[in-house]
Design a protein around this motif. Structure first.
Motif, PDB file in Angstrom:
ATOM      1  N   CYS A   1       0.830  -1.216   0.000  1.00  0.00           N
ATOM      2  CA  CYS A   1       0.000   0.000   0.000  1.00  0.00           C
ATOM      3  C   CYS A   1       0.860   1.260   0.000  1.00  0.00           C
ATOM      4  O   CYS A   1       0.389   2.341   0.316  1.00  0.00           O
ATOM      5  CB  CYS A   1      -0.976   0.009   1.171  1.00  0.00           C
ATOM      6  N   LEU A   2       2.143   1.123  -0.367  1.00  0.00           N
ATOM      7  CA  LEU A   2       3.044   2.275  -0.420  1.00  0.00           C
ATOM      8  C   LEU A   2       3.351   2.647  -1.863  1.00  0.00           C
ATOM      9  O   LEU A   2       4.472   3.015  -2.204  1.00  0.00           O
ATOM     10  CB  LEU A   2       4.343   1.965   0.342  1.00  0.00           C
ATOM     11  N   GLU A   3       2.356   2.601  -2.700  1.00  0.00           N
ATOM     12  CA  GLU A   3       2.579   2.786  -4.128  1.00  0.00           C
ATOM     13  C   GLU A   3       2.992   4.206  -4.492  1.00  0.00           C
ATOM     14  O   GLU A   3       3.611   4.430  -5.523  1.00  0.00           O
ATOM     15  CB  GLU A   3       1.309   2.399  -4.907  1.00  0.00           C
TER      16      GLU A   3
ATOM     17  N   GLN B   1       7.548   4.216  -6.646  1.00  0.00           N
ATOM     18  CA  GLN B   1       7.677   5.661  -6.825  1.00  0.00           C
ATOM     19  C   GLN B   1       8.774   6.289  -5.974  1.00  0.00           C
ATOM     20  O   GLN B   1       8.975   7.495  -6.034  1.00  0.00           O
ATOM     21  CB  GLN B   1       6.340   6.348  -6.485  1.00  0.00           C
ATOM     22  N   VAL B   2       9.478   5.515  -5.170  1.00  0.00           N
ATOM     23  CA  VAL B   2      10.483   6.089  -4.275  1.00  0.00           C
ATOM     24  C   VAL B   2      11.617   6.697  -5.104  1.00  0.00           C
ATOM     25  O   VAL B   2      12.205   6.038  -5.964  1.00  0.00           O
ATOM     26  CB  VAL B   2      11.041   5.033  -3.299  1.00  0.00           C
ATOM     27  N   THR B   3      11.924   7.966  -4.827  1.00  0.00           N
ATOM     28  CA  THR B   3      13.010   8.663  -5.523  1.00  0.00           C
ATOM     29  C   THR B   3      14.199   8.929  -4.601  1.00  0.00           C
ATOM     30  O   THR B   3      15.313   9.108  -5.097  1.00  0.00           O
ATOM     31  CB  THR B   3      12.518  10.005  -6.087  1.00  0.00           C
TER      32      THR B   3
ATOM     33  N   PRO C   1      12.321   1.229  -9.217  1.00  0.00           N
ATOM     34  CA  PRO C   1      12.364   1.720 -10.606  1.00  0.00           C
ATOM     35  C   PRO C   1      12.538   3.231 -10.741  1.00  0.00           C
ATOM     36  O   PRO C   1      13.026   3.696 -11.769  1.00  0.00           O
ATOM     37  CB  PRO C   1      11.012   1.265 -11.183  1.00  0.00           C
ATOM     38  N   MET C   2      12.148   4.022  -9.705  1.00  0.00           N
ATOM     39  CA  MET C   2      12.232   5.482  -9.806  1.00  0.00           C
ATOM     40  C   MET C   2      13.279   6.074  -8.874  1.00  0.00           C
ATOM     41  O   MET C   2      13.421   7.294  -8.807  1.00  0.00           O
ATOM     42  CB  MET C   2      10.870   6.098  -9.479  1.00  0.00           C
ATOM     43  N   LEU C   3      14.016   5.255  -8.152  1.00  0.00           N
ATOM     44  CA  LEU C   3      14.963   5.758  -7.161  1.00  0.00           C
ATOM     45  C   LEU C   3      16.074   6.556  -7.853  1.00  0.00           C
ATOM     46  O   LEU C   3      16.757   6.044  -8.750  1.00  0.00           O
ATOM     47  CB  LEU C   3      15.571   4.609  -6.361  1.00  0.00           C
ATOM     48  N   LYS C   4      16.273   7.799  -7.410  1.00  0.00           N
ATOM     49  CA  LYS C   4      17.276   8.675  -8.006  1.00  0.00           C
ATOM     50  C   LYS C   4      18.436   8.953  -7.060  1.00  0.00           C
ATOM     51  O   LYS C   4      19.549   9.193  -7.508  1.00  0.00           O
ATOM     52  CB  LYS C   4      16.628   9.990  -8.438  1.00  0.00           C
TER      53      LYS C   4
ATOM     54  N   ALA D   1      17.020  -3.564 -10.682  1.00  0.00           N
ATOM     55  CA  ALA D   1      16.698  -3.103  -9.328  1.00  0.00           C
ATOM     56  C   ALA D   1      16.762  -1.584  -9.210  1.00  0.00           C
ATOM     57  O   ALA D   1      15.915  -0.960  -8.582  1.00  0.00           O
ATOM     58  CB  ALA D   1      17.646  -3.750  -8.325  1.00  0.00           C
ATOM     59  N   PHE D   2      17.814  -0.962  -9.815  1.00  0.00           N
ATOM     60  CA  PHE D   2      18.024   0.480  -9.660  1.00  0.00           C
ATOM     61  C   PHE D   2      18.186   1.153 -11.032  1.00  0.00           C
ATOM     62  O   PHE D   2      19.188   1.808 -11.286  1.00  0.00           O
ATOM     63  CB  PHE D   2      19.276   0.754  -8.818  1.00  0.00           C
TER      64      PHE D   2
END
Length: 1498
Positions: free
Chosen positions: A1187-1189, A1223-1225, A1248-1251, A1296-1297
């Motif tokens: 639920c942390l989308e 969505q984690v950046t 997928p979105m980690l920056k 993964a990243f």
């Protein structure tokens, strides 16, 4: 027993009547009690309906009928009595196992009282059906009435409803409204702003017009003015940053941007992309959707329907249309010609209102035939309205003249220009001209509109302006240049020859002719954004011999050719230099040098004896006004000299100083308007101020901010900072009789000027600010019963150290009746504000601020002889929106009796005073706050409760939006449970530095499960609540459907943040059977936090669990681990690790993406920050992951976590899991000294979105990441070699990243590997741009060779204080040279790498085609910096047996460092060779170096 009583009662009724009547009460006991309950419930419902009507009336400014108030008071009392009686009956029944066993006497008594009470309730119900509850009070002055307009139309109401719904949707930040010109977008936006304010949807609402030629500074200024924001920055970017901070911090702000023509970046203005709602209007749908991003909410405003258009036209045209059939027939046809556009309908209908039949017929004929210039029906309607403007020709002239100006024009400019042009016929004084102008612009034509921001400014609808521009140019030779794509070039020679008025607001201003030949020009105005660099030549004005008005803004002007007919000269903000030439302009009547750079006022101005207005305001460099210059201006009527720094000379005929004396102004007999700052009161001449001044803004004394925002609306203002020698003369007393705004600072006086005045001196005072007054009583007692401050709206008392009471004696009840804002600050001895009799009259009060009053015992008091509960009168604060009570150490209540607090609490006798134990708002029967939006309570140590614990029916807070409570040491809870039902609009809760144990107090007795709903709360902040244990003690579920941000900080007793409760009944049983179950801060279900975006948890020393399932806390969790506990302990000292953990029989279908079912729902959570929670073991249970989308930021710092995601569930076979954070950046794991792994178990994490990722001070982490490959091989390998397996921080796969750009690894003393060296592992870091590693002492190397090819975007590589021997791991001895390419690296820094020997051990060549800067520092084992690959290979081949060869740091070829410009080599103690002299390859590779530094240790 019941049967016996029934039989006895029947017998008694047949025998002895009195006894039967007595016994019948016992017989009807149950029915009487039941009837009482039913009637009480009916009365409560009726009461609630009446209360809503009363509160709606109060918000509308109406008065409540006395019988309604008395009815409500009676209802309050009887409901309270009935509640107590029913409770008494219930308790009596509880004590006895059978209610029928009550003794007959007691039973009779209760039954009789219940019946009597029921009869009284029935009587009240008869009178509770009020037709009306209120009335409008008699008007005390001219008041604008709101006429029916097009907003009442169904088509408009539907659009308004849609926009209002979008405003309430947390998912929508930008809303668009589009429609054709004149359809009513701006009017609809005003309605949106009004409703948003009225419904308390937003803390602040600001609205500004963008227009087709947006002025960024102007837009920023308008928004800032509405937010009371002062800019210190000069640049647009600096102002934008300041404005963005204000809008972001303000929370809950609505910004309306009207009339957008083309797309632009909101952040250029200073409007953040998130943090406030933005509503935008435009004619172009694509501008809003594609350019401004309103895809989610776009609304179209169409023309009015036929019936709606006629209704609007008929309403505006008046009775003649309704009552005159001939006119009505023509009117319907004219209305059709208006094409359903409100602007046309309104302008035409008002133009023809009350006109004759002939004019109506002529109007229809004009609208039927369109002229070529007026090309649309709407334009034709506007032309018709212009033709029928009431009054003399001056009205039309002003209208056309207005159209030549900027978007807004001030009243002052309109007066100055119109007077100079002679538009006011037969008027020769500014006073008469001002009166005439006011009558002209106050008409009902709708062609001129008052600015929503200031009553001193006007504007035109752009359609009206366009038509007026056409009329002006065609019929009156008036031209305008603008940056709107229409007229940007200068008029041609023929147009200039016939031009009578020319306004330049843009266009090709810099292509001006050297000399203007405009023989008929009467008005010339230049105001361009880029005109500051424009320099006007001396001969430019020679061809303007008829010029009467010249207005230049922000222009360099060295001289002005003598213009013999010039009447008005305005040089606003111009760079003038020497202006001695101004004395040649003998005809001038108006001269404004405001905001210009003049430092000396030339003596030649004294020659301008016809001058009637002189404006020197805001000339900050002005220092010198020579003597006898001002006194020469004998016809001067208006003088403006605010914000200038002139040292006025001494009074007297022999003044030989460099500056004039103010006494000169006394000689100006016509002077009636003055605005002036006089910093030194000693320079004020005697009798300088007198009753002849009709308009004045005078500041006497050194006041830093002489006039503040919002004061422009006052025409008679006086600010005084008095000293010992200052005496009130007759002139000042005369000014005070008509004053509207008074600021009084009496710091150095011994007697207040108020004691020299009568109350009747302030009959017109609207704003009164007084500070540093020395009196004990502010208003002295007078013999006459004059009403005090009858129309005062703002009352500010500050730093009144001796003040004990505001007034002495009794005031008439009408005193202070118009008060809207009351602020009292730092009045140490003041004990209360007003008596209850005065307080009851404060029905218009909107803001109440009481701050730092050390002896304040109550805000309002009742004299003892009256008592508190007399008459049942209510204090109806119907419009109070803001209540601030701060730093009041002795405050005991909002309303109290005098003797409750006049004695210090320490002196109270043993019986004590009951008020000391009551709540702040305990006199609920006399307090009403239906409009209260903000409640701020801080520094109130004696307040134990804000609200009474007993449920109250009348104390409604349905408009309350923000609650701030801080430093209230005695407070044990904030809300009683009953009050939550009154807080439907609450949006922000902030509690800090209090000793509360719970936020919501449970009712005494009973353990019933509760649902606590906060339907509109968006922000919750609980800070430094060191005794807080739970939100509500007992079984409950709290729901926060709109909550976006939550901060929990320094709440040291909280051990569990949130737990889910599946079933109340089961949980209650569990609590009864278990001894040590800890209640969490929140008990929640799936609908508790659906909108939460940001979660901050900080400094929670005892917090162990953030998310927990309460019903599962006694079940054993499965031990899903890689190795046993003993093996883990044994492996602490291991020196060899297997990175790729493999599990048997794992197939693709075994990788689970599904998680255990959870009661938590955080689908909108975007940020989570957890800081300094030493007892915390993990952050999430695995069931929460799905639920942390929307999660974007994860920060965990200084916590005791061993893992980020915790295993949970009921056991079973361990399977590999897929943990995805889509969505984690940003991921920051800092100072987690116990952290070992992300998830204790077999898994793969995907980001997928980690920056950006930062791992710092995680001392137990030994491997950063490893790939998950074959399980069986690894298990077999472990069994055969008996090696321990170390679990990495992350298990990853090749995707993964994929988006990671920045990786920071700092202070990881045990980390030995960043990436797995196993060649089977596939990594993908194609977007990684920056790597920084520092103080990783156990790290042997940084990259395996397999990952180098993935680093295509890497730009910065920075490694410091690490134990690496090589940067890229290699085994050495490879037969073929490795080629290591870093195609985009521009910066390479290797610092204090004590063990580093080479970049890669073995034959290789490294290439850095874009590297510009390299710094190698403190790498003590490096002996050779660089060598050519071929040279090194030859050396190896020639090597003798047993001979050692030193490998250089870099092996290079000709292209290795082709772009390197700066090379820094420092503190390399063993470095012998940078590059060998005979190695030409190395030299060529470094051929582009421009800056090279080689340093050694001193």
């Amino acid at each position: 027993m019941e049967i016996v009583i029934s039989i006895a009662a029947k017998i008694a009724e047949c025998t002895v009547a009195p006894f039967g009547q007595w016994l019948s009460y016992s017989f009807h006991y149950n029915s009487n009690i039941e009837n009482l309950k039913n009637q009480e419930e009916k009365l409560q419902h009726t009461q609630e309906r009446v209360i809503y009507s009363v509160e709606a009336a109060l918000r509308n400014g109406e008065e409540i009928y006395l019988d309604v108030s008395k009815w409500l008071t009676d209802v309050d009392r009887i409901i309270e009595l009935a509640t107590r009686k029913l409770r008494e009956i219930e308790e009596a029944g509880t004590k006895s196992s059978n209610a029928a066993c009550l003794n007959l006497k007691h039973r009779h008594q209760l039954s009789r009282e219940a019946k009597k009470m029921m009869e009284n309730i029935t009587e009240l119900l008869k009178f509770g059906n009020f037709d009306r509850v209120s009335y409008f009070p008699a008007s005390k002055g001219k008041k604008k009435t709101r006429k029916m307009d097009y907003m009442a139309m169904e088509s408009r109401m539907m659009v308004v409803k849609g926009i209002m719904e979008a405003l309430g949707n947390a998912e929508i930040d930008k809303i668009g409204l589009w429609g054709m010109p004149g359809v009513g977008k701006s009017t609809l936006m005003k309605e949106i702003a009004r409703q948003a304010k009225e419904e308390k949807l937003f803390t602040e609402v600001v609205m500004t017009n963008v227009t087709n030629n947006p002025d960024v500074r102007c837009i920023q200024g308008e928004i800032a003015d509405l937010l009371d924001l002062q800019f210190d920055q000069e640049t647009e970017k600096g102002r934008a940053n300041h404005l963005q901070q204000r809008l972001s911090k303000g929370k809950n702000i609505l910004v309306i941007l009207d009339d957008i023509w083309k797309a632009f970046d909101l952040q250029e203005i200073g409007i953040p992309s998130k943090g406030c709602k933005v509503v935008m209007t435009s004619r172009d749908r694509d501008v809003l959707i594609s350019g401004m991003g309103t895809q989610k909410a776009i609304h179209e405003l169409k023309i009015l329907r036929k019936e709606e258009a006629w209704n609007l036209f008929e309403e505006m045209a008046g009775d003649s249309v309704k009552d005159w059939p001939e006119v009505r027939g023509i009117a319907t046809k004219i209305a059709e010609k208006c094409a359903g556009l409100p602007i046309a309908l309104v302008t035409v209908s008002k133009a023809l209102k009350n006109k004759s039949l002939v004019i109506w017929k002529d109007a229809l004929m004009q609208l039927t035939r369109l002229t070529p210039e007026i090309w649309s029906p709407v334009d034709s309607c506007i032309q018709l309205s212009y033709e029928h403007l009431d009054g003399e020709e001056a009205v039309k002239s002003l209208f056309l003249f207005f159209a030549q100006q900027g978007y807004y024009i001030s009243y002052q400019d309109l007066l100055r220009y119109g007077f100079g042009l002679g538009l006011f016929l037969n008027i020769y004084t500014l006073k008469a001209a001002r009166n005439k102008l006011e009558s002209l612009v106050s008409g009902d034509s709708c062609l001129l509109l008052e600015s929503p921001h200031s009553s001193e400014k006007f504007y035109m609808h752009d359609l009206v302006r366009d038509v007026a521009t056409i009329i002006a140019s065609k019929n009156h030779n008036m031209f305008v240049m603008r940056d709107d794509g229409r007229q940007e070039a200068w008029p041609d020679v023929d147009a200039l020859n016939r031009c009578e008025a020319l306004s330049i607001h843009g266009g090709d201003i810099h292509k001006h002719p050297t000399k203007m030949e405009c023989p008929k020009l009467r008005f010339f105005h230049v105001n361009c954004k880029d005109s500051r660099n424009l320099k006007i030549p001396d001969i430019f004005f020679q061809g303007m011999e008829k010029l009467e008005v010249l207005s230049l803004r922000n222009i360099q002007l060295s001289s002005l050719f003598p213009l013999t007919k010039l009447q008005t000269l305005c040089l606003h903000g111009c760079m003038l230099g020497d202006i001695h030439w101004i004395g040649e302009l003998k005809t001038l009547v108006i001269l404004s040098l405001a905001y210009s750079d003049i430092s000396n006022l030339p003596r030649e101005i004294g020659l301008l004896t016809r001058l009637q207005l002189l404006d020197l305001s805001n000339c900050s460099r002005l220092r010198v006004i020579p003597p006898n210059v001002l006194s020469s201006l004998v016809n001067l009527e208006e003088l403006y000299m605010q914000k200038i720094n002139v040292q006025w000379g001494v009074e007297g005929p022999n003044n030989e100083g460099i500056n004039a004396s103010l006494a000169e102004l006394k000689e100006l007999s016509h002077l009636i308007t003055i605005e002036i700052d006089i910093p030194d009161a000693n320079n004020l001449p005697k009798d300088f101020l007198n009753e002849k001044f009709e308009r004045y803004k005078i500041c006497i004394g050194n006041i830093r901010d002489p006039f503040l925002l919002g004061e422009a609306a006052f025409s008679r203002m006086l600010k005084l900072k008095l000293n010992m020698s200052f005496q009130l003369d007759f002139g000042i007393k005369m000014l005070l009789e008509r004053i509207e705004y008074l600021y009084l600072d009496e710091l150095n006086t011994t007697k207040s000027v108020l004691y020299e005045l009568d109350r009747e001196d302030f009959r017109q005072l609207k704003h009164f600010h007084i500070q540093n007054n020395v009196n004990k009583k502010l208003i002295p007692e007078l013999k006459t019963q004059a009403v005090t401050f009858p129309i005062l709206e703002t009352f500010v008392l500050k730093d009144m150290i001796n003040l004990e009471e505001i007034y002495q004696g009794n005031l008439p009840l009408e005193s202070f009746r118009n008060l809207k804002v009351l602020k009292v600050e730092n009045c140490e001895k003041l004990r209360f504000i007003f008596s209850l009799s005065i307080a009851r009259g404060l029905s218009l009060l909107e803001e109440l601020n009481i701050i730092r009053c050390n002896n304040m015992g109550a805000i309002f008091v009742k004299e003892e002889e009256d008592g508190i509960k007399d008459q049942g009168d209510m204090m109806l604060f119907g419009r109070l929106q803001t209540l601030v009570l701060k730093d009041l150490p002795k405050l005991m209540g909002f309303l109290s009796t005098k003797d409750s607090f006049m004695t210090d609490c320490t002196e109270t006798n043993s019986e004590g005073n009951h008020d000391l134990q009551l709540s702040l708002l305990h006199h609920y029967d006399q307090l009403r706050f239906p409009s209260l939006r903000k409640l701020h309570l801080e520094g109130l140590p004696k307040i134990k409760h804000v609200w009474s614990k007993e449920p109250q029916r009348m104390l409604k807070f349905q408009a309350l939006q923000d609650i701030y409570v801080g430093k209230c040491e005695s407070l044990t809870s904030l809300f009683p449970a009953w009050v939550l039902g009154c807080l439907g609009q609450l949006k922000k809760i902030e509690i800090y530095d209090c000793r509360v144990e719970e936020i919501v107090a449970a009712e005494e007795g009973g353990v019933g499960a509760r649902t606590l709903v906060f339907p509109r709360v968006t922000s919750l902040n609980l800070t430094n609540l060191q005794r807080l244990k739970w939100f509500y003690k007992g079984m409950h579920v709290s729901k926060w459907p709109m909550l976006k941000e939550m901060k929990i900080e320094r709440c040291e007793e909280v051990e569990i943040f949130a737990s889910g409760v599946m079933s109340f009944e089961e949980t209650v049983e569990e609590i009864q059977s278990e001894m040590s179950i800890k209640q969490p801060l929140f008990l929640v279900n799936k609908r508790s936090f659906p909108s939460l975006e940001t979660l901050h948890i900080r400094n929670m020393d005892k917090l162990e669990i953030i998310f927990e399932k309460l019903e599962g806390q006694n079940s054993k969790e499965p031990q899903v681990s890689i190795i046993s506990r003993s093996e883990i302990e044994e492996s602490e000292a291991a020196t060899h690790f297997v990175s790729n953990v493999i599990f048997p029989n794992l197939k693709g279908s075994d990788m689970e993406g599904e998680y255990p079912e959870t009661v938590f729902n955080f689908q909108n959570l975007r940020e989570i920050h957890v800081v300094r929670c030493g007892s915390l073991k993990s952050l999430f249970p695995i069931s929460v992951i799905n639920c942390l989308e929307q999660l974007q930021v994860v920060e965990i710092k200084d916590c005791g976590v061993e893992e980020i995601v915790a295993v949970e569930g009921g056991g079973g076979e361990a399977v590999a899991r897929m943990l995805e954070f889509p969505q984690v950046t940003n991921l920051n794991l800092i100072s987690l000294k116990r952290l070992k792994w992300f998830y204790k178990g077999v898994h793969v994490t995907k980001w997928p979105m980690l920056k950006e990722m930062e791992i710092e001070r995680c001392e137990e982490v030994e491997i950063f990441s490893s790939g998950l490959v074959s399980f069986e091989e690894t298990v077999e390998e472990r069994r055969s070699t008996e090696m321990s397996i170390k679990q990495p921080l992350f298990y990853v796969d090749e995707v993964a990243f994929p988006s990671l750009k920045r990786l920071f690894m700092i202070n990881l003393p045990k980390i030995r590997q960043v990436w797995s060296e196993d060649p089977k592992t596939v990594f993908n870091f194609q977007n990684l741009q920056e790597i920084r590693a520092k103080r990783c002492e156990s790290l042997k190397s940084f990259f395996p060779t397999s990952i180098v090819s993935c680093l295509e975007q890497l730009k910065t590589l920075w490694i410091e204080d690490c134990g690496v021997e090589a940067i890229v791991a290699g085994g050495g001895g490879e037969p073929v040279a490795q080629v290591l390419v870093f195609p985009r690296v521009t910066n390479l820094e290797l610092t204090n790498l004590k063990r580093l020997k080479w970049f890669y051990k073995g034959v290789h060549v490294s290439k850095w085609p874009m590297l510009e800067k390299m710094c190698i520092e403190g790498c003590e084992k490096v002996e050779i910096f660089a060598s050519g690959l071929k040279s090194f290979q030859e050396t190896i081949e020639k090597r003798q047996p047993g001979m050692s060869i030193e490998q250089p740091l870099f092996l290079v070829d000709e292209q290795s460092f082709s772009s390197l410009k700066r090379l820094i080599i420092r503190y390399m103690d063993k470095l012998e060779i940078i590059w060998q002299c005979q190695d030409q390859v190395a030299e060529i590779s470094f051929s582009n170096i421009q800056d090279m530094q080689v340093d050694y240790r001193a």
